[in-house]
Design a protein around this motif. Structure first.
Motif, PDB file in Angstrom:
ATOM      1  N   PRO A  72      26.031  58.088  43.093  1.00 26.13           N
ATOM      2  CA  PRO A  72      27.189  57.206  42.915  1.00 26.13           C
ATOM      3  C   PRO A  72      26.745  55.870  42.320  1.00 26.13           C
ATOM      4  O   PRO A  72      25.709  55.344  42.697  1.00 26.13           O
ATOM      5  N   LYS A  73      27.525  55.380  41.370  1.00 26.87           N
ATOM      6  CA  LYS A  73      27.191  54.089  40.744  1.00 26.87           C
ATOM      7  C   LYS A  73      27.263  52.984  41.777  1.00 26.87           C
ATOM      8  O   LYS A  73      28.208  52.947  42.570  1.00 26.87           O
ATOM      9  N   PRO A  74      26.283  52.056  41.752  1.00 27.37           N
ATOM     10  CA  PRO A  74      26.405  50.935  42.687  1.00 27.37           C
ATOM     11  C   PRO A  74      27.611  50.077  42.322  1.00 27.37           C
ATOM     12  O   PRO A  74      27.885  49.851  41.145  1.00 27.37           O
ATOM     13  N   LYS A  75      28.324  49.619  43.338  1.00 26.51           N
ATOM     14  CA  LYS A  75      29.479  48.750  43.117  1.00 26.51           C
ATOM     15  C   LYS A  75      29.000  47.361  42.746  1.00 26.51           C
ATOM     16  O   LYS A  75      27.928  46.943  43.173  1.00 26.51           O
ATOM     17  N   LYS A  76      29.824  46.649  41.976  1.00 21.04           N
ATOM     18  CA  LYS A  76      29.378  45.306  41.613  1.00 21.04           C
ATOM     19  C   LYS A  76      29.329  44.431  42.861  1.00 21.04           C
ATOM     20  O   LYS A  76      30.157  44.552  43.762  1.00 21.04           O
ATOM     21  N   LYS A  77      28.294  43.592  42.912  1.00 21.38           N
ATOM     22  CA  LYS A  77      28.055  42.802  44.119  1.00 21.38           C
ATOM     23  C   LYS A  77      28.783  41.472  44.042  1.00 21.38           C
ATOM     24  O   LYS A  77      29.356  41.123  43.022  1.00 21.38           O
ATOM     25  N   GLY A  78      28.720  40.727  45.139  1.00 27.16           N
ATOM     26  CA  GLY A  78      29.358  39.416  45.160  1.00 27.16           C
ATOM     27  C   GLY A  78      30.297  39.326  46.332  1.00 27.16           C
ATOM     28  O   GLY A  78      30.966  40.298  46.671  1.00 27.16           O
ATOM     29  N   PHE A  79      30.312  38.163  46.948  1.00 28.34           N
ATOM     30  CA  PHE A  79      31.120  37.980  48.156  1.00 28.34           C
ATOM     31  C   PHE A  79      32.542  37.565  47.789  1.00 28.34           C
ATOM     32  O   PHE A  79      33.510  38.208  48.174  1.00 28.34           O
ATOM     33  N   ILE A  80      32.645  36.494  46.970  1.00 27.93           N
ATOM     34  CA  ILE A  80      33.972  35.944  46.672  1.00 27.93           C
ATOM     35  C   ILE A  80      34.819  36.965  45.925  1.00 27.93           C
ATOM     36  O   ILE A  80      35.977  37.207  46.268  1.00 27.93           O
ATOM     37  N   ASN A  81      34.228  37.610  44.899  1.00 22.46           N
ATOM     38  CA  ASN A  81      35.045  38.531  44.109  1.00 22.46           C
ATOM     39  C   ASN A  81      35.547  39.717  44.929  1.00 22.46           C
ATOM     40  O   ASN A  81      36.709  40.095  44.832  1.00 22.46           O
ATOM     41  N   THR A  82      34.665  40.276  45.767  1.00 24.42           N
ATOM     42  CA  THR A  82      35.114  41.458  46.500  1.00 24.42           C
ATOM     43  C   THR A  82      36.138  41.096  47.574  1.00 24.42           C
ATOM     44  O   THR A  82      37.160  41.758  47.706  1.00 24.42           O
ATOM     45  N   ILE A  83      35.873  40.027  48.340  1.00 25.53           N
ATOM     46  CA  ILE A  83      36.829  39.648  49.385  1.00 25.53           C
ATOM     47  C   ILE A  83      38.130  39.131  48.772  1.00 25.53           C
ATOM     48  O   ILE A  83      39.220  39.563  49.118  1.00 25.53           O
ATOM     49  N   PHE A  84      38.000  38.205  47.818  1.00 24.87           N
ATOM     50  CA  PHE A  84      39.204  37.565  47.276  1.00 24.87           C
ATOM     51  C   PHE A  84      39.982  38.541  46.383  1.00 24.87           C
ATOM     52  O   PHE A  84      41.206  38.657  46.498  1.00 24.87           O
TER      53      PHE A  84
END
Lengths: 137, 185
Positions: A72-84
């Protein structure tokens, strides 16, 4: 036509979502209100069984149609983008009861309202594309 | 045949969704639906406005075929497989929605108040759907996935960003149902 299998899979997936009521506005309303186990059972069951498949992919017990290992492709990382980003999606999901795949399935049930949702989703993706470089990640 | 026409219980849904994911990966692709929104933007010419859409959409042809399947499957389900759209809701939900002014609660999959005529006959009804759509399109792209991509594929492959995204999905969904729906209706 090598993509015909995805067409058939789409038909199957749409029928599954429709028959288990996972496209119904009321089911999502009850899920977010914690008034029914139904959607939690469906999503939870799908995640648990998929996790077993993921382990079988990881150890090479299930390979893809060409005999390649499934990764499975890794999902793009980052806190603000994923939560917001997730929260913005959740607002739209909670109000309309529709997520990305059901938007297309609902076309079969409520054509014009689903088309309005779809036009909105395309506009939303378009806005994101225009400003994506300026957004915090 | 009787089983096909009845509503399917929740414990049938999870395994069948997982099998869809399995087949999607078996056919050599990652399971998810929201990337199609940007692919469709590219096809409609969004690449003239932003490099973000400067992609070869033919690489995504398989996903578009899946979408065509979703639409066909939706029509088949709606017209042939679901003779009765009533839903077995919690009685407190029915009461609550009635108090908000919803009619016919649980007698069909989609409430008339959101998916009925008001969607195209009143500005408010239209705005509810178009703004929800914009939030769905923008949010899934910003978060990098939707329910299929994050909640099912991402969580089952133990990816941290997906857990964060799903927490976001629920924050948004809870605000929508507890705060926004009562304000709108």
């Amino acid at each position: 036509m090598k993509n015909i299998k995805f067409l058939i899979l789409g038909i199957f997936f749409a029928i599954v979502l429709s028959k288990v009521q996972a496209i119904s506005w009321y089911r999502f309303y009850e899920m977010f209100k914690f008034k029914s186990f139904h959607m939690f059972g469906i999503i939870g069951g799908a995640v648990v069984i998929s996790a077993i498949f993921m382990q079988l992919f990881k150890y090479g017990k299930i390979k893809d149609i060409n005999g390649n290992k499934i990764v499975p492709k890794p999902k793009k990382k980052g806190f603000i983008n994923t939560i917001f980003g997730g929260t913005l999606f959740g607002l739209g999901w909670g109000i309309s009861g529709a997520c990305a795949a059901p938007v297309f399935v609902i076309l079969g049930f409520e054509l014009i309202p689903a088309l309005i949702l779809l036009v909105g989703a395309l506009l939303g993706a378009f806005f994101y594309g225009l400003i994506s470089k300026k957004l915090p990640n | 045949m009787d089983f096909i026409l009845q509503p399917w219980p929740w414990f049938v849904g999870g395994p069948l969704i997982a099998i869809s994911l399995l087949l999607y990966f078996y056919f050599g692709q990652n399971f998810g639906a929201s990337t199609n929104f940007e692919t469709m933007c590219t096809i409609l010419g969004a690449d003239k406005f932003s490099d973000y859409f400067n992609k070869d959409w033919k690489d995504q042809a398989y996903a578009l075929m899946f979408v065509v399947g979703l639409i066909i499957g939706g029509f088949i389900a709606a017209y042939y497989l679901i003779p009765n759209q009533s839903i077995d809701l919690n009685p407190t939900t029915v009461e609550e929605l009635k108090n908000l002014g919803f009619s016919n609660v649980g007698n069909q999959y989609f409430p008339d108040e959101i998916f009925g005529e008001s969607a195209y006959s009143s500005l408010k009804g239209f705005l509810i759907l178009i703004v929800s759509g914009i939030l769905i399109g923008f949010g899934t792209r910003y978060a990098g996935g939707c329910t299929s991509g994050h909640a099912i594929t991402g969580l089952s492959s133990l990816q941290l960003p997906s857990l964060l995204a799903v927490i976001g999905f629920f924050i948004g969904g809870i605000i929508a149902t507890w705060v926004i729906i009562p304000v709108l209706f």
